[in-house]
Design a protein around this motif. Structure first.
Motif, PDB file in Angstrom:
ATOM      1  N   LEU A  20      -6.028   6.382  -1.628  1.00  0.00           N
ATOM      2  CA  LEU A  20      -5.707   6.034  -3.012  1.00  0.00           C
ATOM      3  C   LEU A  20      -6.495   6.885  -4.000  1.00  0.00           C
ATOM      4  O   LEU A  20      -5.951   7.383  -5.001  1.00  0.00           O
ATOM      5  CB  LEU A  20      -5.988   4.549  -3.248  1.00  0.00           C
ATOM      6  CG  LEU A  20      -5.087   3.543  -2.526  1.00  0.00           C
ATOM      7  CD1 LEU A  20      -5.596   2.119  -2.749  1.00  0.00           C
ATOM      8  CD2 LEU A  20      -3.644   3.654  -3.004  1.00  0.00           C
TER       9      LEU A  20
ATOM     10  N   ASP B 273      -8.887  -5.455  -5.771  1.00  0.00           N
ATOM     11  CA  ASP B 273      -8.825  -5.935  -4.388  1.00  0.00           C
ATOM     12  C   ASP B 273      -9.802  -7.089  -4.249  1.00  0.00           C
ATOM     13  O   ASP B 273     -10.911  -6.936  -3.734  1.00  0.00           O
ATOM     14  CB  ASP B 273      -9.173  -4.793  -3.424  1.00  0.00           C
ATOM     15  CG  ASP B 273      -8.921  -5.174  -1.976  1.00  0.00           C
ATOM     16  OD1 ASP B 273      -8.376  -6.275  -1.740  1.00  0.00           O
ATOM     17  OD2 ASP B 273      -9.292  -4.395  -1.080  1.00  0.00           O
TER      18      ASP B 273
ATOM     19  N   TYR C 236      -2.235  -1.844  -9.137  1.00  0.00           N
ATOM     20  CA  TYR C 236      -2.113  -2.227  -7.725  1.00  0.00           C
ATOM     21  C   TYR C 236      -3.058  -3.386  -7.400  1.00  0.00           C
ATOM     22  O   TYR C 236      -4.281  -3.261  -7.573  1.00  0.00           O
ATOM     23  CB  TYR C 236      -2.415  -1.022  -6.832  1.00  0.00           C
ATOM     24  CG  TYR C 236      -2.341  -1.305  -5.345  1.00  0.00           C
ATOM     25  CD1 TYR C 236      -1.353  -2.135  -4.814  1.00  0.00           C
ATOM     26  CD2 TYR C 236      -3.265  -0.733  -4.470  1.00  0.00           C
ATOM     27  CE1 TYR C 236      -1.294  -2.382  -3.453  1.00  0.00           C
ATOM     28  CE2 TYR C 236      -3.203  -0.977  -3.118  1.00  0.00           C
ATOM     29  CZ  TYR C 236      -2.222  -1.810  -2.610  1.00  0.00           C
ATOM     30  OH  TYR C 236      -2.159  -2.064  -1.272  1.00  0.00           O
TER      31      TYR C 236
ATOM     32  N   GLN D 137      -7.841   3.643   3.706  1.00  0.00           N
ATOM     33  CA  GLN D 137      -6.857   3.342   2.671  1.00  0.00           C
ATOM     34  C   GLN D 137      -7.408   3.649   1.282  1.00  0.00           C
ATOM     35  O   GLN D 137      -6.714   4.198   0.426  1.00  0.00           O
ATOM     36  CB  GLN D 137      -6.446   1.874   2.771  1.00  0.00           C
ATOM     37  CG  GLN D 137      -5.637   1.546   4.015  1.00  0.00           C
ATOM     38  CD  GLN D 137      -5.413   0.059   4.166  1.00  0.00           C
ATOM     39  OE1 GLN D 137      -6.349  -0.738   4.081  1.00  0.00           O
ATOM     40  NE2 GLN D 137      -4.171  -0.324   4.398  1.00  0.00           N
TER      41      GLN D 137
ATOM     42  N   ASP E  32      -1.371  -6.092   3.209  1.00  0.00           N
ATOM     43  CA  ASP E  32      -1.806  -4.698   3.286  1.00  0.00           C
ATOM     44  C   ASP E  32      -2.926  -4.490   4.286  1.00  0.00           C
ATOM     45  O   ASP E  32      -3.372  -3.355   4.491  1.00  0.00           O
ATOM     46  CB  ASP E  32      -2.275  -4.209   1.911  1.00  0.00           C
ATOM     47  CG  ASP E  32      -1.131  -4.171   0.910  1.00  0.00           C
ATOM     48  OD1 ASP E  32      -0.036  -3.769   1.312  1.00  0.00           O
ATOM     49  OD2 ASP E  32      -1.341  -4.556  -0.250  1.00  0.00           O
TER      50      ASP E  32
ATOM     51  N   PHE F 243       0.822  -1.212   0.000  1.00  0.00           N
ATOM     52  CA  PHE F 243       0.000   0.000   0.000  1.00  0.00           C
ATOM     53  C   PHE F 243       0.859   1.267   0.000  1.00  0.00           C
ATOM     54  O   PHE F 243       0.579   2.218  -0.742  1.00  0.00           O
ATOM     55  CB  PHE F 243      -0.924  -0.031   1.215  1.00  0.00           C
ATOM     56  CG  PHE F 243      -1.735   1.212   1.397  1.00  0.00           C
ATOM     57  CD1 PHE F 243      -2.833   1.466   0.596  1.00  0.00           C
ATOM     58  CD2 PHE F 243      -1.396   2.142   2.372  1.00  0.00           C
ATOM     59  CE1 PHE F 243      -3.581   2.617   0.757  1.00  0.00           C
ATOM     60  CE2 PHE F 243      -2.136   3.288   2.543  1.00  0.00           C
ATOM     61  CZ  PHE F 243      -3.237   3.539   1.734  1.00  0.00           C
TER      62      PHE F 243
ATOM     63  N   LEU G 164      -8.489  -3.787   1.914  1.00  0.00           N
ATOM     64  CA  LEU G 164      -8.321  -2.354   2.165  1.00  0.00           C
ATOM     65  C   LEU G 164      -9.551  -1.790   2.856  1.00  0.00           C
ATOM     66  O   LEU G 164     -10.685  -2.117   2.495  1.00  0.00           O
ATOM     67  CB  LEU G 164      -8.073  -1.618   0.849  1.00  0.00           C
ATOM     68  CG  LEU G 164      -6.832  -2.042   0.041  1.00  0.00           C
ATOM     69  CD1 LEU G 164      -6.709  -1.192  -1.201  1.00  0.00           C
ATOM     70  CD2 LEU G 164      -5.563  -1.946   0.890  1.00  0.00           C
TER      71      LEU G 164
ATOM     72  N   PRO H 118      -3.811  -5.393  -4.152  1.00  0.00           N
ATOM     73  CA  PRO H 118      -3.560  -5.535  -2.709  1.00  0.00           C
ATOM     74  C   PRO H 118      -3.491  -7.008  -2.293  1.00  0.00           C
ATOM     75  O   PRO H 118      -4.150  -7.872  -2.873  1.00  0.00           O
ATOM     76  CB  PRO H 118      -4.771  -4.840  -2.067  1.00  0.00           C
ATOM     77  CG  PRO H 118      -5.311  -3.943  -3.133  1.00  0.00           C
ATOM     78  CD  PRO H 118      -5.038  -4.647  -4.431  1.00  0.00           C
TER      79      PRO H 118
END
Length: 406
Positions: free
Chosen positions: A133, A120, A253, A129, A259, A101, A125, A255
């Motif tokens: 982002l 995700d 990204y 969080q 994270d 993260f 997350l 996760p």
């Protein structure tokens, strides 16, 4: 005289000091080691097994691993997105792939208006969080988000079900430029969303692609559109490039479970496990070693000793008969009785071991002065019930006694 004697003594001394020559002490040590090894063979086997397991675990952990994560730009498998990453690179898009993260936030802050692809799949997350982002990115593309992720984004987009099986191909059906240019895409296994501008609608107002009112957030309900397996089908590649290639910088990204504690609010599996669980692994290892030593010991070679047991023939015959009776094997019992009778009749009539059933029946009929057809009908009869089998066996026994008394 002194010269030869001195030479012989020197040669003997060199022989005794030669490192390659075997010594009495070395032979004794080897014999003791072999004796100890035979005495503790169970412990030695356990040590070998444990050493092999540790070597396997260490080798597995240290060996280079291929990327097999779904929708990863480093995964060349059907579920990966390596092909899309290479296409975006050819279009001048710099694809960054942070694994944590903090690294993802740093990559977003280092660019002026980056695009963020967020997949995700575990929903690790939290709202704080996700807000960090979204605020750091110029545009966010979320792929198949969970309900908690959609709620935390607070974009007015809600999940509305799945794409029906009867709609494997979806049409844009909206005024969104990226969707209209791309055309048809794969809808198999996708999710549909409601809110904002929705495209690729299978039925109703919900669509597989939903874009927020300000255009900064796009929710894509299909991983197949971005994956290697179906990227070359329909307009999947065109939609993926237009959706993710709007900016020169793309932060890809994915996760992971690591994270979950990036901001100190989440809990890992170690945190959720009870305190005594950390001792469970060593305890199981000790129990396994104890079981190996216990069951691996041998008290000497097995000794085979003949036992003076005599089983009477009548007992074995009665036992086999009871087995036939319990299994209702009328046909098998009839075949055994008939075969035994024919063998005994052929021996009595001196027909030899090669005599056929017809020859034995004909010889018995001549001896008794009976019609061969009647004897053949009796011997070849096939009883179907247990009562008839008993009556038939009694008739066969009577026939045998008549032949034996002649």
């Amino acid at each position: 005289m002194s010269g030869p004697a001195t030479t012989s003594a020197g040669t003997a001394q060199e022989t005794r000091q030669s490192p390659g020559a075997p010594t009495v002490g070395g032979s004794l040590r080897a014999a003791r080691f072999l004796a100890w090894l035979r005495q503790h063979r169970g412990m030695a086997a356990a040590a070998v097994v444990v050493a092999g397991a540790l070597a396997l675990i260490i080798g597995t952990q240290l060996a280079p691993k291929g990327d097999t994560f779904p929708l990863s730009v480093h995964n060349a498998g059907p579920e990966g997105a390596r092909a899309l990453g290479e296409i975006l690179g050819r279009h001048g898009v710099s694809v960054r792939t942070p694994t944590r993260f903090d690294a993802a936030l740093q990559d977003l802050h280092s660019s002026s208006s980056p695009t963020l692809l967020l997949y995700d799949r575990y929903g690790v997350l939290d709202a704080q969080q996700l807000a960090g982002l979204v605020s750091a990115a110029g545009r966010v593309v979320v792929v198949t988000p969970r309900l908690e992720t959609l709620a935390a984004l607070d974009s007015g987009i809600h999940q509305a079900g799945v794409v029906p099986d009867a709609s494997p191909v979806l049409n844009p059906g909206c005024g969104y430029p990226d969707a209209e240019t791309a055309g048809q895409v794969t809808g198999e296994g996708g999710f549909v969303y409601d809110g904002g501008t929705t495209c690729y609608r299978a039925a109703g107002a919900a669509g597989m692609l939903a874009v927020s009112a300000d255009g900064r957030l796009a929710v894509l309900g299909s991983t197949a559109v971005l994956g290697n397996d179906k990227l070359d089908e329909l307009g999947n590649a065109a939609l993926a490039v237009r959706t993710l290639g709007a900016s020169r910088d793309l932060v890809w990204y994915l996760p992971s479970i690591e994270d979950a504690t990036a901001d100190g609010s989440g809990k890992t599996l170690d945190d959720l496990a009870p305190g005594w669980a950390r001792f469970l692994g060593p305890w199981l290892l000790v129990v396994a070693l104890a079981a190996i030593v216990w069951r691996g010991r041998r008290h000497g070679p097995l000794v085979f000793e003949p036992l003076p047991v005599v089983v009477k023939a009548v007992e074995t015959a009665e036992g086999r008969a009871r087995l036939y009776q319990d299994s209702r094997a009328v046909e098998q019992a009839r075949d055994n009785l008939r075969a035994g009778l024919l063998v005994r009749l052929a021996r009595k009539l001196r027909l030899g071991p090669g005599a056929t059933a017809e020859e034995t029946i004909a010889a018995a009929a001549r001896l008794l002065g009976r019609d061969a057809a009647g004897v053949r009908m009796l011997i070849n009869e096939r009883p179907t019930t247990e009562a008839r089998l008993v009556a038939w066996s009694q008739a066969m026994d009577k026939l045998e006694k008549e032949v034996m008394t002649r």
